[in-house]
Design an enzyme around this catalytic site. Structure first.
Site, short mmCIF file in Angstrom:
data_model
loop_
_atom_site.label_atom_id
_atom_site.label_comp_id
_atom_site.label_asym_id
_atom_site.label_seq_id
_atom_site.Cartn_x
_atom_site.Cartn_y
_atom_site.Cartn_z
N ASP A 191 0.85 -1.18 0.00
CA ASP A 191 0.00 0.00 0.00
C ASP A 191 0.89 1.25 0.00
OD1 ASP A 191 -3.01 0.90 0.64
OD2 ASP A 191 -1.65 2.21 1.73
N ASN A 208 -2.31 12.79 -3.42
CA ASN A 208 -3.23 13.11 -4.52
C ASN A 208 -3.83 14.50 -4.34
OD1 ASN A 208 -3.39 11.34 -6.62
ND2 ASN A 208 -5.11 10.18 -5.84
N HIS A 219 -4.37 14.44 -9.35
CA HIS A 219 -4.54 13.03 -9.70
C HIS A 219 -3.60 12.58 -10.81
CE1 HIS A 219 -7.86 12.56 -7.00
NE2 HIS A 219 -8.46 13.62 -7.52
N ASP A 266 -1.37 9.37 -10.47
CA ASP A 266 -1.27 8.27 -11.44
C ASP A 266 0.19 7.94 -11.73
OD1 ASP A 266 -4.00 8.25 -11.54
OD2 ASP A 266 -4.16 9.22 -13.50
N GLU A 311 -4.79 2.30 -4.31
CA GLU A 311 -3.33 2.35 -4.16
C GLU A 311 -2.81 1.05 -3.57
OE1 GLU A 311 -5.00 4.52 -0.48
OE2 GLU A 311 -5.55 4.22 -2.56
#
Length: 351
Positions: A215, A223, A228, A232, A259
């Site tokens: 994780d 984010n 975003h 990514d 994630e």
């Protein structure tokens, strides 16, 4: 339903979709609209349950959430429809081949019956020369017809073979697409679950396998801070590192949540799996992230990992739960670390 009523309903659904997108979504994209429209329409109850769970937990849907929901519940339907189309075409192609074979068999049977009749005529001493010439001419004509039919069948079979090969490739490409996370190129949740079940089923016949769950630390905060698109980029970075450090044959590498990542390692014991997890962690931490648009350094990304080894009485759920417990232990212990189930058992207040 009349066209006017159908139009009014569609507009009402669209209006409600925009309201929900505004209130519960961090992005306003065509994918987000498709997710919320499907939610309001109620055509995907499982997706609705997933949205309710996510919004209850987090208060909002992130761009990663939208992508996961769209790929799982909406785009997945497109893949299913494509597979149905290919299967229907394949069935029609096979039916066409069978029909051609039936025609050929009937033609050959008739040819055989004709030869038997002609053999009787030829063996009859009373048969005249004129009749013999007629018999020979008919045999030649029938032979030509059968040969032509067989050539037609052969050509049709070659065409069908090429068509079936194309359909097979399309089916394989569609199957792979249905198992792939489009953002990272790793397997998706379906791929992860299949890989995990496959190893559980095979556990009795070889050495136990291990599972790593990973994780990204503080990903939501990252984010929110950088956007975003940069988020990514982080997800892709983790995927690249996983590919670099995991070369085991048959290993399953997947992004199965926003994630969250999973690694199924066939016939790898706990100690070796922990070493692999540590290599992934240190490699991710050692990469400095740079914002592509500005060249700005965004610092380093860290990950937490949990590692568990398959037990004889395990199923997919129990193995995943133990790996998750190790991951949560790593989070509670300060993040940016790997904890396996032996270490987790020694920690206070950790099941």
């Amino acid at each position: 339903m009349s066209p006017d009523l159908d139009r009014e309903r569609s507009l009402a659904l669209a209006q409600r979709s925009f309201e929900l997108m505004r209130d519960y979504c961090t992005c306003a994209t065509p994918r987000a609209y498709a997710v919320w429209y499907t939610y309001v329409a109620g055509s995907q109850p499982l997706m609705n349950d997933a949205i309710k769970r996510l919004t209850t937990q987090n208060g909002t849907l992130t761009s990663a959430d939208i992508d996961q929901l769209h790929d799982t519940y909406i785009d997945g339907r497109r893949l299913a429809l494509e597979m149905d189309r290919v299967n229907s075409t394949l069935i029609a192609e096979v039916e066409g081949i069978m029909e051609m074979i039936d025609v050929s068999v009937r033609s050959t049977a008739q040819y055989g019956e004709s030869l038997q009749a002609f053999t009787h005529d030829i063996a009859n001493a009373a048969t005249s020369r004129t009749r013999l010439r007629e018999v020979v001419s008919t045999i030649i004509a029938n032979t030509r017809d059968v040969t032509a039919n067989n050539r037609t069948l052969e050509a049709r079979m070659r065409e069908s073979r090429n068509e079936i090969e194309t359909l097979r490739e399309t089916l394989e490409a569609t199957r792979l697409e249905s198992l792939t996370d489009p953002l990272t190129g790793l397997g998706n949740r379906k791929s992860f679950e299949e890989g995990l079940r496959r190893e559980i089923d095979a556990g009795a016949s070889h050495r136990p396998s291990s599972l790593i769950v990973l994780d990204i630390d503080y990903f939501k905060r990252f984010n929110d801070l950088y956007g975003h698109l940069t988020g990514d980029q982080v997800l892709r970075l983790v995927a690249i590192v996983m590919r670099e450090h995991i070369g085991q044959k048959g290993a399953t590498l997947a992004r199965f949540g926003g994630e969250e990542f999973g690694i199924v390692l066939p016939e790898v014991d706990l100690a070796t799996a922990r070493e692999i997890a540590e290599r992934v962690r240190t490699s991710v931490t050692g990469r400095e992230l740079v914002k592509r648009s500005t060249g700005e350094s965004l610092g380093k990304v860290t990950v937490s990992l949990g590692v568990a080894q398959q037990r004889p009485d395990d199923n997919a759920v129990s193995l995943l739960e133990r790996a998750d417990a190790c991951l949560f232990a790593a989070k509670r212990a300060g993040r940016n670390r790997t904890i396996d189930e032996i270490q987790a058992a020694a920690l206070p207040n950790v099941a």
